[in-house]
Design a protein around this motif. Sequence first.
Motif, PDB file in Angstrom:
ATOM      1  N   PRO A 114      20.339  25.959 -54.812  1.00  0.00           N
ATOM      2  CA  PRO A 114      20.595  27.094 -53.920  1.00  0.00           C
ATOM      3  C   PRO A 114      21.218  28.257 -54.691  1.00  0.00           C
ATOM      4  O   PRO A 114      22.127  28.076 -55.483  1.00  0.00           O
ATOM      5  N   LEU A 115      20.698  29.427 -54.457  1.00  0.00           N
ATOM      6  CA  LEU A 115      21.141  30.672 -55.085  1.00  0.00           C
ATOM      7  C   LEU A 115      20.936  30.687 -56.598  1.00  0.00           C
ATOM      8  O   LEU A 115      21.389  31.608 -57.268  1.00  0.00           O
ATOM      9  N   GLY A 116      20.276  29.671 -57.144  1.00  0.00           N
ATOM     10  CA  GLY A 116      20.006  29.654 -58.583  1.00  0.00           C
ATOM     11  C   GLY A 116      18.721  30.401 -58.902  1.00  0.00           C
ATOM     12  O   GLY A 116      17.772  30.408 -58.127  1.00  0.00           O
ATOM     13  N   TYR A 117      18.716  31.064 -60.035  1.00  0.00           N
ATOM     14  CA  TYR A 117      17.521  31.797 -60.452  1.00  0.00           C
ATOM     15  C   TYR A 117      17.512  31.919 -61.970  1.00  0.00           C
ATOM     16  O   TYR A 117      18.507  31.692 -62.643  1.00  0.00           O
ATOM     17  N   THR A 118      16.360  32.283 -62.472  1.00  0.00           N
ATOM     18  CA  THR A 118      16.238  32.585 -63.886  1.00  0.00           C
ATOM     19  C   THR A 118      15.598  33.963 -64.020  1.00  0.00           C
ATOM     20  O   THR A 118      14.818  34.380 -63.169  1.00  0.00           O
ATOM     21  N   ILE A 119      15.955  34.665 -65.067  1.00  0.00           N
ATOM     22  CA  ILE A 119      15.397  35.986 -65.334  1.00  0.00           C
ATOM     23  C   ILE A 119      14.241  35.820 -66.315  1.00  0.00           C
ATOM     24  O   ILE A 119      14.390  35.211 -67.363  1.00  0.00           O
ATOM     25  N   VAL A 120      13.093  36.374 -65.958  1.00  0.00           N
ATOM     26  CA  VAL A 120      11.916  36.306 -66.817  1.00  0.00           C
ATOM     27  C   VAL A 120      11.614  37.720 -67.309  1.00  0.00           C
ATOM     28  O   VAL A 120      11.250  38.587 -66.510  1.00  0.00           O
ATOM     29  N   PRO A 121      11.779  37.969 -68.606  1.00  0.00           N
ATOM     30  CA  PRO A 121      11.518  39.319 -69.132  1.00  0.00           C
ATOM     31  C   PRO A 121      10.017  39.592 -69.193  1.00  0.00           C
ATOM     32  O   PRO A 121       9.201  38.672 -69.065  1.00  0.00           O
ATOM     33  N   PRO A 122       9.634  40.843 -69.424  1.00  0.00           N
ATOM     34  CA  PRO A 122       8.221  41.136 -69.637  1.00  0.00           C
ATOM     35  C   PRO A 122       7.703  40.358 -70.844  1.00  0.00           C
ATOM     36  O   PRO A 122       8.478  39.915 -71.697  1.00  0.00           O
ATOM     37  N   LEU A 123       6.405  40.213 -70.910  1.00  0.00           N
ATOM     38  CA  LEU A 123       5.750  39.576 -72.042  1.00  0.00           C
ATOM     39  C   LEU A 123       6.304  40.182 -73.336  1.00  0.00           C
ATOM     40  O   LEU A 123       6.512  41.395 -73.422  1.00  0.00           O
ATOM     41  N   GLU A 124       6.576  39.362 -74.332  1.00  0.00           N
ATOM     42  CA  GLU A 124       7.231  39.834 -75.557  1.00  0.00           C
ATOM     43  C   GLU A 124       6.492  41.010 -76.189  1.00  0.00           C
ATOM     44  O   GLU A 124       7.112  41.951 -76.686  1.00  0.00           O
ATOM     45  N   LEU A 125       5.168  40.987 -76.162  1.00  0.00           N
ATOM     46  CA  LEU A 125       4.375  42.082 -76.717  1.00  0.00           C
ATOM     47  C   LEU A 125       4.739  43.406 -76.056  1.00  0.00           C
ATOM     48  O   LEU A 125       4.790  44.448 -76.714  1.00  0.00           O
ATOM     49  N   PHE A 126       5.029  43.382 -74.768  1.00  0.00           N
ATOM     50  CA  PHE A 126       5.399  44.602 -74.054  1.00  0.00           C
ATOM     51  C   PHE A 126       6.887  44.905 -74.206  1.00  0.00           C
ATOM     52  O   PHE A 126       7.270  46.057 -74.401  1.00  0.00           O
ATOM     53  N   GLU A 127       7.710  43.879 -74.119  1.00  0.00           N
ATOM     54  CA  GLU A 127       9.158  44.070 -74.215  1.00  0.00           C
ATOM     55  C   GLU A 127       9.547  44.734 -75.532  1.00  0.00           C
ATOM     56  O   GLU A 127      10.391  45.633 -75.564  1.00  0.00           O
ATOM     57  N   THR A 128       8.926  44.312 -76.630  1.00  0.00           N
ATOM     58  CA  THR A 128       9.284  44.866 -77.939  1.00  0.00           C
ATOM     59  C   THR A 128       8.788  46.296 -78.133  1.00  0.00           C
ATOM     60  O   THR A 128       9.272  46.997 -79.016  1.00  0.00           O
ATOM     61  N   ASN A 129       7.839  46.734 -77.309  1.00  0.00           N
ATOM     62  CA  ASN A 129       7.307  48.083 -77.435  1.00  0.00           C
ATOM     63  C   ASN A 129       7.816  49.044 -76.366  1.00  0.00           C
ATOM     64  O   ASN A 129       7.527  50.228 -76.416  1.00  0.00           O
ATOM     65  N   ALA A 130       8.559  48.521 -75.402  1.00  0.00           N
ATOM     66  CA  ALA A 130       9.098  49.355 -74.332  1.00  0.00           C
ATOM     67  C   ALA A 130      10.511  49.809 -74.701  1.00  0.00           C
ATOM     68  O   ALA A 130      11.164  49.225 -75.561  1.00  0.00           O
ATOM     69  N   ALA A 131      10.976  50.847 -74.020  1.00  0.00           N
ATOM     70  CA  ALA A 131      12.333  51.359 -74.258  1.00  0.00           C
ATOM     71  C   ALA A 131      13.382  50.499 -73.564  1.00  0.00           C
ATOM     72  O   ALA A 131      14.544  50.513 -73.948  1.00  0.00           O
ATOM     73  N   GLY A 132      12.991  49.744 -72.550  1.00  0.00           N
ATOM     74  CA  GLY A 132      13.922  48.900 -71.825  1.00  0.00           C
ATOM     75  C   GLY A 132      13.225  48.156 -70.712  1.00  0.00           C
ATOM     76  O   GLY A 132      12.045  48.378 -70.452  1.00  0.00           O
ATOM     77  N   TRP A 133      13.976  47.274 -70.076  1.00  0.00           N
ATOM     78  CA  TRP A 133      13.437  46.554 -68.921  1.00  0.00           C
ATOM     79  C   TRP A 133      14.580  46.082 -68.042  1.00  0.00           C
ATOM     80  O   TRP A 133      15.721  45.994 -68.477  1.00  0.00           O
ATOM     81  N   GLY A 134      14.255  45.817 -66.792  1.00  0.00           N
ATOM     82  CA  GLY A 134      15.225  45.293 -65.837  1.00  0.00           C
ATOM     83  C   GLY A 134      14.500  44.574 -64.718  1.00  0.00           C
ATOM     84  O   GLY A 134      13.287  44.719 -64.556  1.00  0.00           O
ATOM     85  N   THR A 135      15.252  43.805 -63.949  1.00  0.00           N
ATOM     86  CA  THR A 135      14.623  43.060 -62.867  1.00  0.00           C
ATOM     87  C   THR A 135      14.269  43.995 -61.710  1.00  0.00           C
ATOM     88  O   THR A 135      14.978  44.951 -61.436  1.00  0.00           O
ATOM     89  N   ALA A 136      13.161  43.681 -61.082  1.00  0.00           N
ATOM     90  CA  ALA A 136      12.639  44.570 -60.041  1.00  0.00           C
ATOM     91  C   ALA A 136      12.731  43.995 -58.643  1.00  0.00           C
ATOM     92  O   ALA A 136      12.223  44.584 -57.709  1.00  0.00           O
ATOM     93  N   LYS A 137      13.368  42.846 -58.480  1.00  0.00           N
ATOM     94  CA  LYS A 137      13.464  42.236 -57.153  1.00  0.00           C
ATOM     95  C   LYS A 137      14.397  43.051 -56.264  1.00  0.00           C
ATOM     96  O   LYS A 137      15.520  43.358 -56.645  1.00  0.00           O
ATOM     97  N   LEU A 138      13.923  43.387 -55.088  1.00  0.00           N
ATOM     98  CA  LEU A 138      14.746  44.073 -54.101  1.00  0.00           C
ATOM     99  C   LEU A 138      14.902  43.162 -52.896  1.00  0.00           C
ATOM    100  O   LEU A 138      13.928  42.586 -52.419  1.00  0.00           O
ATOM    101  N   PRO A 139      16.116  43.041 -52.385  1.00  0.00           N
ATOM    102  CA  PRO A 139      16.297  42.203 -51.198  1.00  0.00           C
ATOM    103  C   PRO A 139      15.729  42.906 -49.970  1.00  0.00           C
ATOM    104  O   PRO A 139      15.940  44.099 -49.774  1.00  0.00           O
ATOM    105  N   SER A 140      14.984  42.171 -49.158  1.00  0.00           N
ATOM    106  CA  SER A 140      14.464  42.772 -47.929  1.00  0.00           C
ATOM    107  C   SER A 140      15.105  42.100 -46.729  1.00  0.00           C
ATOM    108  O   SER A 140      15.498  40.935 -46.771  1.00  0.00           O
TER     109      SER A 140
END
Length: 170
Positions: A114-140
């Motif tokens: 319960p309430l446990g989660y894991t963070i999954v970053p973008p694919l490494e190929l994209f993560e290393t070429n992007a300026a940054g990343w963050g989680t996009a889940k919004l509570p509804s």
Amino acid sequence: LLLLPYHRPNRLVRWSYDLLQLAIPHHGHNDVAIIYLDEQAMQDYHIKPGQPWPRSVHARLLDRLTQDQARVVVFDVTMTQPGDAADDSALARALRANGRVVLAGDKVPLPGIPLGYTIVPPLELFETNAAGWGTAKLPSDPDRVCRRNIAGDQQEPGLVWAAAAVAGAQ
């Protein structure tokens, strides 16, 4: 103010948030553009519902935004799994060429915790070429409306936090 003590938002609390939106003046911004990948666009590109967008489309869009000197580009589409190799390479190249792109990671619930989660970053190929990343889940809320945005912090960046950092916000 009397509604604030409620821990779980009920219909009246949700309505109070909606009502406040009517009182807040909204100012248009000429320097913000939101590009929707909607049903009409899916038809234009011959994409079937539920089928992922080809990353070559994202790459072409990003090339155009780079040409137009967009200050920051945010993709709120999670790209955590590999796709077509040529399309993935094209997107990685476009990310690197732009240098100001923020990507979305995912927040995945852990089964049985319960309430446990894991963070999954973008694919490494994209993560290393992007300026940054963050989680996009919004509570509804139960009516499927998102009334809250979780900005995150430096330890667990939300998409908003990462975009603000790339934009140079304090």
